[in-house]
Design a protein around this motif. Structure first.
Motif, PDB file in Angstrom:
ATOM      1  N   ALA A 142      46.736  46.743  43.739  1.00 38.54           N
ATOM      2  CA  ALA A 142      46.014  45.543  44.161  1.00 38.54           C
ATOM      3  C   ALA A 142      44.724  45.375  43.357  1.00 38.54           C
ATOM      4  O   ALA A 142      44.378  44.260  42.936  1.00 38.54           O
ATOM      5  N   ARG A 145      45.548  44.224  39.891  1.00 38.69           N
ATOM      6  CA  ARG A 145      45.988  42.821  39.921  1.00 38.69           C
ATOM      7  C   ARG A 145      44.781  41.890  40.023  1.00 38.69           C
ATOM      8  O   ARG A 145      44.749  40.835  39.387  1.00 38.69           O
ATOM      9  N   ILE A 146      43.797  42.279  40.811  1.00 37.95           N
ATOM     10  CA  ILE A 146      42.569  41.486  40.919  1.00 37.95           C
ATOM     11  C   ILE A 146      41.878  41.401  39.558  1.00 37.95           C
ATOM     12  O   ILE A 146      41.421  40.332  39.137  1.00 37.95           O
ATOM     13  N   VAL A 153      43.171  35.550  42.795  1.00 38.90           N
ATOM     14  CA  VAL A 153      44.393  35.950  43.493  1.00 38.90           C
ATOM     15  C   VAL A 153      44.094  35.976  44.986  1.00 38.90           C
ATOM     16  O   VAL A 153      42.992  36.320  45.408  1.00 38.90           O
ATOM     17  N   LEU A 158      48.599  39.586  47.695  1.00 41.00           N
ATOM     18  CA  LEU A 158      48.503  41.011  47.384  1.00 41.00           C
ATOM     19  C   LEU A 158      49.167  41.845  48.472  1.00 41.00           C
ATOM     20  O   LEU A 158      49.925  42.777  48.182  1.00 41.00           O
TER      21      LEU A 158
END
Length: 262
Positions: A142, A145-146, A153, A158
């Motif tokens: 997560a 990904r951020i 996002v 997530l």
């Protein structure tokens, strides 16, 4: 990793811009490194600043320091504490590293080049690493990904991607990274915008490209993180050591990702 040296030409210091990392600063110069944090407290010497630290001023005369930015997912292994324990504050590095820090400071002072100092710091980071991690793989994913989305996002997406409820992701992420996921995304988005501003991109374009509703939204975020306007942040010299803000800047004089600020 970046090197800083003050030659005694200014006592006003510089504003350190919040960054989506845990910042470690090892001071080794003739004079003390002094940090004034947002609460009014003063720190001297080597320090560690938690994720999303408030705007602080760094000053001193004739100091030298190596700055290391650590991903929060690596902090438990390298520093032996959770980023949440730092709680976005500035704390003495001696409390975490003890005797190895004193030895490193001596070695940095004796070194003749920044490349040698960076190598010495790398070696200490490796020795201090306790191996393994206390960060869940879902939380690590997560966080990455951020970063990859520059903070654009949704927390719901997530949570769905890792198969957790929103509440569980919030709880585990906050405990292991040091910020709730939405706040972490806000910090990452601000960091991306700050570097775009420093690179000379117009404010309106930065706001649109970074996912802000409008320029006023960007202005509020920048003010909340730094206490100053986007125009002022764009001129902050602290950002000039960062290859994201200045791609290729002084590339002949340092390895990728490392800067020297005089």
């Amino acid at each position: 990793m970046a090197g800083f040296r003050d030659r005694g030409t200014s006592t006003e210091g510089h504003r350190a811009i919040p960054h989506p990392s845990v910042t470690v600063v090892v001071e080794f110069g003739a004079g003390p490194l002094i940090v004034d944090d947002p609460t009014g407290r003063q720190r001297r010497g080597s320090l560690v600043a938690g994720l999303g630290f408030g705007a602080v001023r760094v000053r001193g005369e004739h100091f030298a320091a190596v700055q290391v930015r650590l991903s929060p997912v690596l902090v438990p292994a390298v520093l032996g504490v959770s980023p949440a324990d730092l709680d976005g504050a500035v704390a003495p590095l001696d409390d975490l590293w003890g005797p190895p820090l004193a030895r490193l400071r001596e070695q940095l002072a004796a070194a003749s080049t920044w490349a040698e100092r960076f190598a010495l710091t790398d070696a200490v980071l490796a020795r201090c690493s306790r191996g393994g991690t206390s960060v869940d793989p879902e939380v690590t994913w997560a966080w990455r990904r951020i970063l990859a989305s520059h903070g654009r996002v949704r927390v719901d997406s997530l949570a769905a991607a890792v198969g957790w409820s929103r509440r569980r992701l919030w709880s585990r992420f906050h405990a292991q990274i040091g910020l709730p996921p939405k706040r972490a995304a806000t910090l990452v988005r601000f960091d991306h915008a700050a570097h775009r501003l420093a690179a000379g991109v117009p404010t309106a374009r930065v706001a649109a490209d970074s996912g802000y509703a409008d320029q006023s939204h960007l202005h509020r975020d920048v003010l909340a993180f730094t206490g100053v306007t986007p125009a002022t942040v764009a001129r902050e010299p602290w950002l000039a050591v960062d290859d994201v803000a200045w791609p290729g800047h002084a590339a002949r004089h340092r390895p990728p990702g490392r800067g020297i600020r005089h």
